[in-house]
Enzyme design. Structure first.
Site, PDB file in Angstrom:
ATOM      1  CE  LYS A  64      -1.887   3.098   2.824  1.00 42.16           C
ATOM      2  NZ  LYS A  64      -1.960   4.132   1.839  1.00 42.16           N
ATOM      3  CD  GLU A  88      13.181   1.922  10.589  1.00 41.99           C
ATOM      4  OE1 GLU A  88      13.401   3.054  11.056  1.00 41.99           O
ATOM      5  OE2 GLU A  88      13.833   0.918  10.911  1.00 41.99           O
ATOM      6  CB  CYS A 138      18.907  21.238  -0.740  1.00 41.35           C
ATOM      7  SG  CYS A 138      17.963  21.268  -2.102  1.00 41.35           S
ATOM      8  CD  GLU A 171       8.416  13.187  12.376  1.00 45.32           C
ATOM      9  OE1 GLU A 171       9.287  12.668  11.680  1.00 45.32           O
ATOM     10  OE2 GLU A 171       7.332  12.628  12.636  1.00 45.32           O
TER      11      GLU A 171
HETATM   12  P1  NAD Z   1       1.544   8.307   8.225  1.00 51.65           P
HETATM   13  O1  NAD Z   1       1.759   7.559   9.484  1.00 51.65           O
HETATM   14  O2  NAD Z   1       0.424   9.283   8.177  1.00 51.65           O
HETATM   15  O3  NAD Z   1       1.273   7.296   7.025  1.00 51.65           O
HETATM   16  C1  NAD Z   1       2.190   6.278   6.681  1.00 51.65           C
HETATM   17  C2  NAD Z   1       1.451   5.190   5.915  1.00 51.65           C
HETATM   18  O4  NAD Z   1       0.520   4.563   6.799  1.00 51.65           O
HETATM   19  C3  NAD Z   1       0.633   5.719   4.736  1.00 51.65           C
HETATM   20  O5  NAD Z   1       0.673   4.815   3.672  1.00 51.65           O
HETATM   21  C4  NAD Z   1      -0.766   5.803   5.324  1.00 51.65           C
HETATM   22  O6  NAD Z   1      -1.785   5.773   4.348  1.00 51.65           O
HETATM   23  C5  NAD Z   1      -0.772   4.560   6.210  1.00 51.65           C
HETATM   24  N1  NAD Z   1      -1.774   4.572   7.283  1.00 51.65           N
HETATM   25  C6  NAD Z   1      -2.363   5.637   7.860  1.00 51.65           C
HETATM   26  N2  NAD Z   1      -3.245   5.231   8.809  1.00 51.65           N
HETATM   27  C7  NAD Z   1      -3.204   3.871   8.825  1.00 51.65           C
HETATM   28  C8  NAD Z   1      -3.872   2.863   9.570  1.00 51.65           C
HETATM   29  N3  NAD Z   1      -4.777   3.169  10.515  1.00 51.65           N
HETATM   30  N4  NAD Z   1      -3.587   1.572   9.337  1.00 51.65           N
HETATM   31  C9  NAD Z   1      -2.657   1.236   8.409  1.00 51.65           C
HETATM   32  N5  NAD Z   1      -2.005   2.144   7.654  1.00 51.65           N
HETATM   33  C10 NAD Z   1      -2.258   3.457   7.853  1.00 51.65           C
HETATM   34  O7  NAD Z   1       2.937   8.981   7.844  1.00 51.65           O
HETATM   35  P2  NAD Z   1       3.251   9.949   6.615  1.00 51.65           P
HETATM   36  O8  NAD Z   1       2.670  11.286   6.907  1.00 51.65           O
HETATM   37  O9  NAD Z   1       2.906   9.283   5.329  1.00 51.65           O
HETATM   38  O10 NAD Z   1       4.844  10.013   6.675  1.00 51.65           O
HETATM   39  C11 NAD Z   1       5.525  10.865   7.514  1.00 51.65           C
HETATM   40  C12 NAD Z   1       6.054  10.122   8.734  1.00 51.65           C
HETATM   41  O11 NAD Z   1       6.890   9.043   8.334  1.00 51.65           O
HETATM   42  C13 NAD Z   1       6.910  11.016   9.620  1.00 51.65           C
HETATM   43  O12 NAD Z   1       6.549  10.799  10.962  1.00 51.65           O
HETATM   44  C14 NAD Z   1       8.333  10.515   9.372  1.00 51.65           C
HETATM   45  O13 NAD Z   1       9.237  10.701  10.424  1.00 51.65           O
HETATM   46  C15 NAD Z   1       8.085   9.056   9.115  1.00 51.65           C
HETATM   47  N6  NAD Z   1       9.198   8.463   8.399  1.00 51.65           N
HETATM   48  C16 NAD Z   1      10.080   7.715   9.112  1.00 51.65           C
HETATM   49  C17 NAD Z   1      11.197   7.165   8.487  1.00 51.65           C
HETATM   50  C18 NAD Z   1      12.169   6.305   9.248  1.00 51.65           C
HETATM   51  O14 NAD Z   1      13.052   5.740   8.643  1.00 51.65           O
HETATM   52  N7  NAD Z   1      12.067   6.172  10.551  1.00 51.65           N
HETATM   53  C19 NAD Z   1      11.401   7.386   7.125  1.00 51.65           C
HETATM   54  C20 NAD Z   1      10.472   8.161   6.432  1.00 51.65           C
HETATM   55  C21 NAD Z   1       9.365   8.696   7.079  1.00 51.65           C
END
Ligand code: NAD
Length: 462
Positions: free
Chosen positions: A178, A253, A287, A352
């Site tokens: 997904k 992660e 950047c 964050e």
């Molecule tokens: P998010 O948690 O909103 O969404 C991540 C994914 O989870 C998306 O595909 C979303 O559709 C899905 N999702 C949302 N609700 C869900 C649920 N109830 N059940 C299952 N899946 C669900 O995060 P985002 O806004 O897409 O990304 C930003 C976050 O990701 C930031 O907190 C960032 O720090 C983190 N991030 C962490 C790393 C790492 O390596 N630790 C790397 C990249 C991003």
């Protein structure tokens, strides 16, 4: 503008491009201009179930493909990704706003990961060991886990899916992926290339849609053996609870708050360049050329934090507003923002923000700086700028993060080293390196008794 072919408006299930059962769609938008790039399925649980059933059926064959054969397909995929690198980078820039130099890097990361992990197809090593008994052999091997649910964020729309999907496949698992709601086109195109490389139908399936509908259905389904998730801590911990209740494996992660210590003896030109890149690369979403943030919703969230910082008494040095000049006004651009007079306890120092906002905190000493850095709830990466080798090595020991950089910004991980974070950033697993194979495989121990009779000592011991 990158071409969006008709397949990319559909889900990939069992090797076929199909509409969602409810025929609903959702747009993918360009955050720099607000234009619609295409529409993808707004899928529902029936679509997820179909994808899981396809993956479950494909698993029986795929797990028996010799791993070197699986590797050949992945090597071919890596070659196709190289050919498509520029188009993929352009599509990614259009879909989520990172500047081209960065999206090329994102695609390159996926290429590197695919080559690196494909090489493991000829290794996937277990080990042999002496048995306690005569005429008995003992060894252990890696076996796949089953159907893997992959859920990813939008800030690295190809690199992160590749860190999960490619190792899952080399180990013999099948996948339901997904992609993030903001970056479905890049996810679909990545899967299309893997399919073109020769993956059998059902080995990799993609279902687009919201986290609540698609993500949750994937997490809850009993035939999904493991969830590999990258995203926010809030979402990740919710997923972990559900997986815990079901006894399901989960690799997380999550959020981060990467900080750097600049000592008084640092090369300040180097530190300044590196930290501007670290803070404002991916528009602070990770950047000096700064793209838009991914959406207006994200921009409002970032601006909310800027207001919080000002209310808390931090001093806004520069930025702190939407960029409204010329054509930039059409997109979700936010001016790079610096605060000083920041106290370690302030929300802008602890939480964050995930946008182009950075804080300068004065520490009284090396020990104080380390304590401030370690006081956040996250633990992905940290860095120190100093010419003092003793302080650098003590920082490696004392910074409680998964990655430490010396005289380097907080980005630049390489695929052959473990990647992941401590505390509320992760749950102990690592992506990248050979460690990622432990996420996507089980260990099976094998005993072969060739004595021809019952060896009682073993029984007595048991
Ligand atoms: P998010 O948690 O909103 O969404 C991540 C994914 O989870 C998306 O595909 C979303 O559709 C899905 N999702 C949302 N609700 C869900 C649920 N109830 N059940 C299952 N899946 C669900 O995060 P985002 O806004 O897409 O990304 C930003 C976050 O990701 C930031 O907190 C960032 O720090 C983190 N991030 C962490 C790393 C790492 O390596 N630790 C790397 C990249 C991003």
């Amino acid at each position: 503008m990158a071409t969006v072919t008709p397949e990319l408006s559909k889900n990939l299930i069992n090797g076929k491009w199909v509409e969602s059962t409810g025929r609903q769609t959702m747009p993918s938008m360009n955050p720099a201009t607000g234009e619609v790039l295409g529409h993808v399925p707004k899928s529902e649980s029936a679509d997820v179930v179909a994808a899981i059933e396809a993956a479950k059926a494909a698993f029986e064959k795929w797990r028996k493909y010799p791993a070197p054969r699986r590797a050949e397909i992945l090597f071919h995929a890596a070659e196709l990704l190289v050919e498509e690198k520029e188009n993929l980078a352009r599509l990614m820039t259009q879909e989520m706003g990172k500047v081209l130099a960065e999206t090329r890097g994102d695609v390159q990361e996926a290429i590197d990961m695919t080559y690196f992990i494909a090489g493991e197809g000829r290794r996937l090593r277990g080990y042999t060991t002496p048995s306690e008994m005569p005429n008995k052999a003992a060894y252990c091997i890696r076996v796949p886990v089953g159907v893997v649910g992959v859920i990813t964020p939008w800030n690295f729309p190809m690199a992160i899916p590749s860190w999960k999907i490619i190792p899952a496949l080399i180990c013999g698992n099948t996948v339901v992926f997904k992609p993030a709601t903001y970056t479905p086109l890049v996810g679909l195109r990545f899967a299309q290339i893997l399919q073109e490389a020769g993956l059998p139908p059902g080995v990799l399936n993609v279902v687009t849609g919201s986290g609540g509908a698609v993500g949750d259905a994937l997490v809850e389904h009993r035939d999904v053996a493991i969830i590999s998730f990258t995203g926010s801590t809030e979402t990740g911990l919710g997923i972990a609870q559900k997986c815990g209740r079901a006894g399901k494996r989960v690799s997380l992660e999550m959020g981060g708050k990467n900080a750097a210590i600049v000592m008084e003896d640092a090369d300040l030109d180097l530190a300044t360049d590196a930290l501007i890149w670290s803070a404002f690369g991916t528009s602070g979403q990770r950047c000096t050329d700064v793209g838009p943030v991914v959406s207006d919703t994200q921009l409002e969230r970032v601006h909310g934090y800027v207001e919080v910082g000002q209310k808390e008494g931090a001093r806004l040095l520069v930025g702190g507003r939407r960029t409204a000049q010329g054509t930039l006004a059409r997109g979700s651009f936010y001016t790079p923002t610096f605060f000083d007079n920041v106290q370690p306890s302030m929300r802008i120092a602890q939480e964050e923000i995930f946008g182009p906002v950075t804080s300068i905190i004065e520490g009284k000493s090396f020990e104080d700086a380390v304590a401030i850095l370690n006081s956040v709830e996250y633990g992905l990466s940290a860095s120190i700028f100093t010419r003092d080798v003793n302080k650098a090595m003590r920082a490696v020991d004392d910074l409680f993060t998964g990655i430490v950089y010396i005289n380097h910004g907080t980005i630049g991980a390489e695929v052959h080293l473990p990647f992941g974070g401590t505390k509320n950033t992760g749950n102990g697993h690592r992506e990248g390196g050979l460690q990622v194979l432990d996420v996507f495989s089980e260990w099976k121990s094998v005993y072969i008794d060739y004595s021809g009779h019952l060896q009682r000592a073993q029984i007595d011991k048991d």
